[in-house]
Scaffold this motif. Structure first.
Motif, short mmCIF file in Angstrom:
data_model
loop_
_atom_site.label_atom_id
_atom_site.label_comp_id
_atom_site.label_asym_id
_atom_site.label_seq_id
_atom_site.Cartn_x
_atom_site.Cartn_y
_atom_site.Cartn_z
N GLY A 105 0.83 -1.20 0.00
CA GLY A 105 0.00 0.00 0.00
C GLY A 105 0.86 1.25 0.00
O GLY A 105 2.06 1.22 -0.31
N THR A 173 -8.32 -9.07 -1.51
CA THR A 173 -7.93 -9.51 -0.16
C THR A 173 -7.92 -8.35 0.85
O THR A 173 -7.54 -8.55 2.00
CB THR A 173 -6.53 -10.17 -0.19
N ASP A 181 -11.39 3.06 2.74
CA ASP A 181 -10.40 4.13 2.86
C ASP A 181 -10.02 4.65 1.47
O ASP A 181 -9.99 5.86 1.22
CB ASP A 181 -9.16 3.51 3.54
P1 NAD Z 1 -1.08 0.80 4.05
O1 NAD Z 1 0.03 0.78 3.09
O2 NAD Z 1 -0.76 0.86 5.48
O3 NAD Z 1 -2.04 -0.42 3.76
C1 NAD Z 1 -3.17 -0.62 4.59
C2 NAD Z 1 -3.19 -2.03 5.18
O4 NAD Z 1 -3.56 -2.93 4.15
C3 NAD Z 1 -1.83 -2.51 5.68
O5 NAD Z 1 -2.05 -3.26 6.85
C4 NAD Z 1 -1.33 -3.42 4.57
O6 NAD Z 1 -0.47 -4.40 5.04
C5 NAD Z 1 -2.61 -4.01 4.07
N1 NAD Z 1 -2.63 -4.42 2.67
C6 NAD Z 1 -2.08 -3.79 1.61
N2 NAD Z 1 -2.42 -4.42 0.48
C7 NAD Z 1 -3.18 -5.47 0.83
C8 NAD Z 1 -3.86 -6.48 0.08
N3 NAD Z 1 -3.86 -6.47 -1.25
N4 NAD Z 1 -4.55 -7.42 0.77
C9 NAD Z 1 -4.61 -7.38 2.11
N5 NAD Z 1 -4.01 -6.45 2.87
C10 NAD Z 1 -3.31 -5.49 2.22
O7 NAD Z 1 -2.05 2.06 3.79
P2 NAD Z 1 -2.55 2.79 2.46
O8 NAD Z 1 -3.88 3.32 2.81
O9 NAD Z 1 -2.36 1.98 1.25
O10 NAD Z 1 -1.54 4.02 2.35
C11 NAD Z 1 -1.48 5.02 3.34
C12 NAD Z 1 -0.18 5.76 3.20
O11 NAD Z 1 -0.12 6.34 1.90
C13 NAD Z 1 0.03 6.87 4.19
O12 NAD Z 1 1.30 6.80 4.74
C14 NAD Z 1 -0.09 8.13 3.35
O13 NAD Z 1 0.67 9.20 3.84
C15 NAD Z 1 0.41 7.66 2.02
N6 NAD Z 1 -0.06 8.42 0.85
C16 NAD Z 1 0.87 8.83 -0.03
C17 NAD Z 1 0.47 9.51 -1.16
C18 NAD Z 1 1.49 9.93 -2.17
O14 NAD Z 1 1.15 10.68 -3.10
N7 NAD Z 1 2.71 9.47 -2.06
C19 NAD Z 1 -0.88 9.80 -1.39
C20 NAD Z 1 -1.80 9.34 -0.45
C21 NAD Z 1 -1.39 8.65 0.68
#
Ligand code: NAD
Ligand code: GLY
Length: 358
Positions: A105, A173, A181
């Motif tokens: 993620g 998954t 979210d």
């Molecule tokens: P994350 O990466 O923490 O993922 C959320 C949860 O889902 C984690 O527990 C992960 O292990 C799990 N997960 C991921 N893929 C999965 C899958 N296919 N199946 C089951 N579980 C899975 O959170 P997120 O919401 O993806 O990302 C949030 C982060 O992104 C924050 O740190 C935020 O600051 C950053 N962000 C960055 C940008 C950017 O432009 N770079 C934009 C928005 C958010």
């Protein structure tokens, strides 16, 4: 199958989005990469699900992959974890022509992306996003960062990937709350850029209905982000529209110490707030907030979050967009069209009474 091209001169790259794409990431990457070593960074939830597919695909393309796994969760997006990745990459003998693959993620994407940007002054990066949020937002556009004690994303840079490969099947998954979210960001694109996307989301009753067309939805979102980033790579103007709903969203995240509400939940309520304030100030047609509220609720997100005046005041004071008491606030001219306006903090507070807009 969908392939988009992000046009940024010598930093241009493709976004490949199709079922099964993860198992083809090696062949896809081999077309754009130079070196032999492939450092796959993932987290403790994603690696058991998808690392084998990726490692096998990379081996099949003649690359030599190795896997580095961090603990799942935002706490891994920190300088200590970044430094550990640097050391592990160095121990594996990475050279400047080798590549980092970020499998996960937004946390993994931002962390591994920043590691790639800084290791040996920059090695190639491939984003393999596995959350809805990462597929529609964080894997595209080149923002990479870690959090500091003083705040989120405070150490980072712009570093475009060489390739983004997303596989809609990985979304199956995701826990419901993590899927929802990402839906907040999907709704955001409809609000700021694409009324037809917004109307399409209104016609999808639940996650199953979204999943049936998710590749089209994520591609539509990536195409919007592509256009925004092509016009404003370094976040100096147009890209700020992507912050729609984030001013009040950040207020709620801070007020609840990042514990009670996810980022998407806070942004969902924040988008409704931004539309309501826009209606009160005459920027936004009446009825817009109600449509956004109904849509976010339908996709499992809150349309309102309570916060006390002291919390709102304190968070707005600390807002990064706060300049001499005024904030860059993103308003909707209508659904599908947004603009930023400077708004005095006092104006926001004057309309905020006990968690309601008046
Ligand atoms: P994350 O990466 O923490 O993922 C959320 C949860 O889902 C984690 O527990 C992960 O292990 C799990 N997960 C991921 N893929 C999965 C899958 N296919 N199946 C089951 N579980 C899975 O959170 P997120 O919401 O993806 O990302 C949030 C982060 O992104 C924050 O740190 C935020 O600051 C950053 N962000 C960055 C940008 C950017 O432009 N770079 C934009 C928005 C958010
Ligand atoms: N997620 C906001 C941006 O990429 O600018």
């Amino acid at each position: 199958m969908a392939t988009l091209r992000v046009n940024l001169q010598e930093r241009s790259y493709e976004i490949v989005n199709r079922p099964g794409a993860l198992g083809q990431c090696g062949a896809l990457a081999a077309q754009v990469l130079r070196g032999r070593l492939a450092c796959v960074v993932s987290d403790s939830r994603v690696a058991p699900l998808y690392a084998d597919t990726v490692l096998e695909s990379l081996r099949g393309a003649g690359l030599e992959p190795f896997l580095l796994t961090v603990s799942a969760g935002e706490q891994s997006k920190c300088p200590a974890q970044l430094a550990q990745l640097w050391e592990q990459m160095a121990a594996h003998g990475m050279t400047r022509s080798d590549t980092v693959f970020a499998l996960g993620g937004g946390v993994v994407g931002d962390l591994a992306g920043f590691a790639a940007a800084t290791m040996l002054r920059g090695v190639d990066l491939v984003q393999l996003p596995t959350t809805l949020l990462a597929q529609v937002d964080s894997s595209v556009g080149g923002k990479v960062a870690v959090d500091l004690r003083a705040g989120k994303n405070l150490a980072g840079c712009f570093y475009q990937p060489k390739l983004v490969v997303m596989d809609p099947e990985t979304l199956n998954t995701l826990p419901d709350r993590v899927f929802a979210d990402g839906m907040a960001e999907v709704v955001k694109y409809g609000c700021i850029w694409d009324e037809a996307l917004f109307a399409r989301l209104e016609a999808l009753p639940d996650r199953a209905a979204v999943t049936a067309v998710v590749e089209e939805i994520t591609t539509a979102c990536c195409d919007i982000k592509r256009q925004v980033v092509e016009q404003d790579e370094h976040d100096l103007g147009l890209r700020m529209l992507l912050n729609f709903g984030h001013t009040m969203g950040h207020v709620y995240e801070k007020a609840y110490r990042y514990e009670t509400y996810t980022h998407g939940e806070a942004v969902a309520a924040g988008m409704v707030d931004a539309a309501r304030l826009g209606e009160l100030l005459g920027h936004t047609p009446s009825g817009t907030a109600e449509r956004i509220a109904a849509l976010v609720r339908r996709h499992g997100l809150p349309a309102a979050i309570h916060a006390g005046r002291a919390d709102v005041e304190a968070a707005l004071r600390l807002d990064k967009k706060n300049l001499e008491g005024a904030l860059h606030f993103v308003f909707l001219e209508r659904l599908g069209r947004a603009r930023t306006e400077r708004v005095a903090r006092e104006t926001i507070l004057a309309h905020w009474r006990d968690g309601a807009w008046t």
